[in-house]
Design an enzyme around this catalytic site. Structure first.
Site, PDB file in Angstrom:
ATOM      1  N   THR A 126       0.889  -1.154   0.000  1.00 54.85           N
ATOM      2  CA  THR A 126       0.000   0.000   0.000  1.00 54.85           C
ATOM      3  C   THR A 126       0.929   1.206   0.000  1.00 54.85           C
ATOM      4  O   THR A 126       2.069   1.085   0.439  1.00 54.85           O
ATOM      5  CB  THR A 126      -0.863   0.033   1.283  1.00 54.85           C
ATOM      6  OG1 THR A 126      -1.570  -1.193   1.410  1.00 54.85           O
ATOM      7  CG2 THR A 126      -1.858   1.167   1.279  1.00 54.85           C
TER       8      THR A 126
ATOM      9  N   ARG B  48     -13.018  -7.580  -4.265  1.00 52.35           N
ATOM     10  CA  ARG B  48     -12.473  -7.555  -2.903  1.00 52.35           C
ATOM     11  C   ARG B  48     -12.016  -6.147  -2.559  1.00 52.35           C
ATOM     12  O   ARG B  48     -11.347  -5.481  -3.331  1.00 52.35           O
ATOM     13  CB  ARG B  48     -11.301  -8.522  -2.788  1.00 52.35           C
ATOM     14  CG  ARG B  48     -10.634  -8.555  -1.403  1.00 52.35           C
ATOM     15  CD  ARG B  48      -9.449  -7.623  -1.311  1.00 52.35           C
ATOM     16  NE  ARG B  48      -8.742  -7.729  -0.015  1.00 52.35           N
ATOM     17  CZ  ARG B  48      -7.760  -6.929   0.363  1.00 52.35           C
ATOM     18  NH1 ARG B  48      -7.357  -5.950  -0.439  1.00 52.35           N
ATOM     19  NH2 ARG B  48      -7.177  -7.079   1.535  1.00 52.35           N
ATOM     20  N   VAL B  49     -12.401  -5.693  -1.386  1.00 52.81           N
ATOM     21  CA  VAL B  49     -11.985  -4.384  -0.894  1.00 52.81           C
ATOM     22  C   VAL B  49     -11.305  -4.589   0.453  1.00 52.81           C
ATOM     23  O   VAL B  49     -11.834  -5.280   1.328  1.00 52.81           O
ATOM     24  CB  VAL B  49     -13.191  -3.432  -0.736  1.00 52.81           C
ATOM     25  CG1 VAL B  49     -12.753  -2.112  -0.118  1.00 52.81           C
ATOM     26  CG2 VAL B  49     -13.846  -3.175  -2.092  1.00 52.81           C
ATOM     27  N   GLY B  50     -10.147  -4.001   0.634  1.00 52.32           N
ATOM     28  CA  GLY B  50      -9.419  -4.111   1.888  1.00 52.32           C
ATOM     29  C   GLY B  50      -9.628  -2.901   2.779  1.00 52.32           C
ATOM     30  O   GLY B  50     -10.646  -2.217   2.716  1.00 52.32           O
ATOM     31  N   ASP B  51      -8.635  -2.621   3.592  1.00 56.24           N
ATOM     32  CA  ASP B  51      -8.750  -1.537   4.573  1.00 56.24           C
ATOM     33  C   ASP B  51      -8.540  -0.155   3.975  1.00 56.24           C
ATOM     34  O   ASP B  51      -9.050   0.839   4.495  1.00 56.24           O
ATOM     35  CB  ASP B  51      -7.718  -1.736   5.688  1.00 56.24           C
ATOM     36  CG  ASP B  51      -6.298  -1.650   5.143  1.00 56.24           C
ATOM     37  OD1 ASP B  51      -5.593  -0.660   5.436  1.00 56.24           O
ATOM     38  OD2 ASP B  51      -5.866  -2.559   4.412  1.00 56.24           O
TER      39      ASP B  51
ATOM     40  N   THR C  58      -0.713   0.269   6.576  1.00 59.04           N
ATOM     41  CA  THR C  58      -0.437  -0.705   5.534  1.00 59.04           C
ATOM     42  C   THR C  58      -0.368  -2.073   6.186  1.00 59.04           C
ATOM     43  O   THR C  58      -0.137  -2.174   7.390  1.00 59.04           O
ATOM     44  CB  THR C  58       0.883  -0.388   4.801  1.00 59.04           C
ATOM     45  OG1 THR C  58       1.091  -1.368   3.759  1.00 59.04           O
ATOM     46  CG2 THR C  58       2.082  -0.415   5.728  1.00 59.04           C
ATOM     47  N   GLY C  59      -0.581  -3.108   5.394  1.00 60.29           N
ATOM     48  CA  GLY C  59      -0.487  -4.441   5.968  1.00 60.29           C
ATOM     49  C   GLY C  59      -1.585  -5.359   5.498  1.00 60.29           C
ATOM     50  O   GLY C  59      -2.196  -5.149   4.443  1.00 60.29           O
ATOM     51  N   HIS C  60      -1.863  -6.378   6.289  1.00 60.25           N
ATOM     52  CA  HIS C  60      -2.874  -7.371   5.953  1.00 60.25           C
ATOM     53  C   HIS C  60      -4.254  -6.746   6.118  1.00 60.25           C
ATOM     54  O   HIS C  60      -4.724  -6.534   7.223  1.00 60.25           O
ATOM     55  CB  HIS C  60      -2.718  -8.600   6.854  1.00 60.25           C
ATOM     56  CG  HIS C  60      -3.608  -9.728   6.469  1.00 60.25           C
ATOM     57  ND1 HIS C  60      -4.533 -10.264   7.328  1.00 60.25           N
ATOM     58  CD2 HIS C  60      -3.737 -10.417   5.298  1.00 60.25           C
ATOM     59  CE1 HIS C  60      -5.185 -11.246   6.719  1.00 60.25           C
ATOM     60  NE2 HIS C  60      -4.715 -11.356   5.492  1.00 60.25           N
ATOM     61  N   GLY C  61      -4.884  -6.433   4.978  1.00 56.52           N
ATOM     62  CA  GLY C  61      -6.085  -5.605   4.984  1.00 56.52           C
ATOM     63  C   GLY C  61      -7.222  -6.129   5.824  1.00 56.52           C
ATOM     64  O   GLY C  61      -7.893  -5.378   6.538  1.00 56.52           O
TER      65      GLY C  61
END
EC number: 3.4.19.5
Length: 305
Positions: free
Chosen positions: A165, A193-196, A216-219
């Site tokens: 990100t 798919r939508v993340g954070d 940033t990271g694992h959404g």
């Protein structure tokens, strides 16, 4: 106030040596661009948009033209931005065929009564605002085609190594803070798919009374703990930026095994960078000095041009 900007280029596993220098130079130039905007009297919103736009246009980063590919080999991008002065915010998700989703997110913030537009609605709004579309091939890099092929051939994972990100936080000379975050998501993700990243409170947050943060990271993990707002909550409770970041990232890791990173700036102009992933390219500019790093315990300091 002395202006400050901090930029991140996403968390990652180990970055190959040949890529590391390109990533380092990219993140430094993004911070320099944001700081130039602040030094010239631009707002915090202008600065974070400018820095993130630079990274969206850089093929080494997972945003804009460097975005990873979904299961169909297409690019779907997410972005959000927030102004700490009045808590105005804009976000877009599942955006295709535009160069700079962060610019579209800002238009949502400033030209609509909404916070968040997605997919076809975001595309129609972009067209109404005169945002040009580009051929999807311009967003697909050879490296990401190979990454998708590799991911499809690998055992199913939870994408913990795909932590890419880009983001920025800033404080301007008037004491306003802002954040911006943008991403192409995770390799081989399901369509839609939508993340954070576009979710206010997860991918970032900005409030003049506290500060600004980009994550940033694992959404999926970041979404579940509202990482951005959780970190700022600890700041509100009197923790230092470093303590707040360690507490929030530690909570996410202990509860969900989720890895991530954050960049923060306080209302007083202090800044911090913290991460639990293997590395996180970052750069910070303040008082004529540029600080940067990629790996843990690695920080270099140079004079700003």
């Amino acid at each position: 106030m002395n202006p400050v900007i901090v930029v991140h280029g996403g968390g990652a596993g180990s970055i190959s040596k040949d890529r590391k220098e390109r990533v380092r130079q990219g993140i430094i130039k993004a911070a320099e661009e944001g700081y130039r905007i602040l030094r010239d009297g631009g707002s915090a919103v202008d600065a974070v948009e400018g820095a993130v736009t630079f990274l969206e246009n850089h093929p080494e980063f997972n945003a804009g033209c460097g975005s990873v590919l979904n299961v169909n080999g297409d690019v779907e991008m997410d972005a959000s931005i927030m102004n700490g002065k009045d808590l105005s915010a804009g976000a877009v998700s599942a955006v295709r065929c535009i160069a700079n989703p962060i610019k579209l997110a800002r238009l949502v913030m400033e030209k609509t009564t909404h916070c968040f537009l997605t997919d076809q609605g975001a595309a129609k709004f972009a067209a109404a605002m005169g945002v040009p579309t580009i051929p999807k091939e311009q967003l697909v890099t050879e490296r990401n085609v190979k990454r998708l092929e590799k991911e499809k051939g690998a055992p199913k994972s939870d994408c913990q190594q795909d932590l890419g990100t880009v983001g920025a936080v800033a404080l301007d000379c008037k004491g306003n803070v802002a954040y911006a975050t943008s991403t192409g998501g995770v390799v081989n993700k399901m369509v839609g798919r939508v993340g954070d990243t576009p979710c206010i409170g997860s991918g970032g947050y900005a409030d003049n009374d506290i500060g600004a943060i980009s994550t940033t990271g694992h959404g999926e993990s970041i979404l579940k703990v509202n990482l951005a707002r959780l970190t700022l909550f600890h700041v509100e409770q009197g923790r230092t930026l470093e303590e707040a970041a360690d507490m929030a990232l530690g909570y996410m890791k202990s509860k969900l095994k989720g890895l991530g990173g954050v960049i923060l700036v306080s209302k007083a102009g202090d800044w911090a960078v913290k991460w639990t992933s293997t590395s996180m390219p970052w750069a910070a500019a303040k008082d004529g000095k540029l600080h940067s790093g990629i790996d843990l315990d690695e920080t270099s300091v140079a004079d700003l041009p």
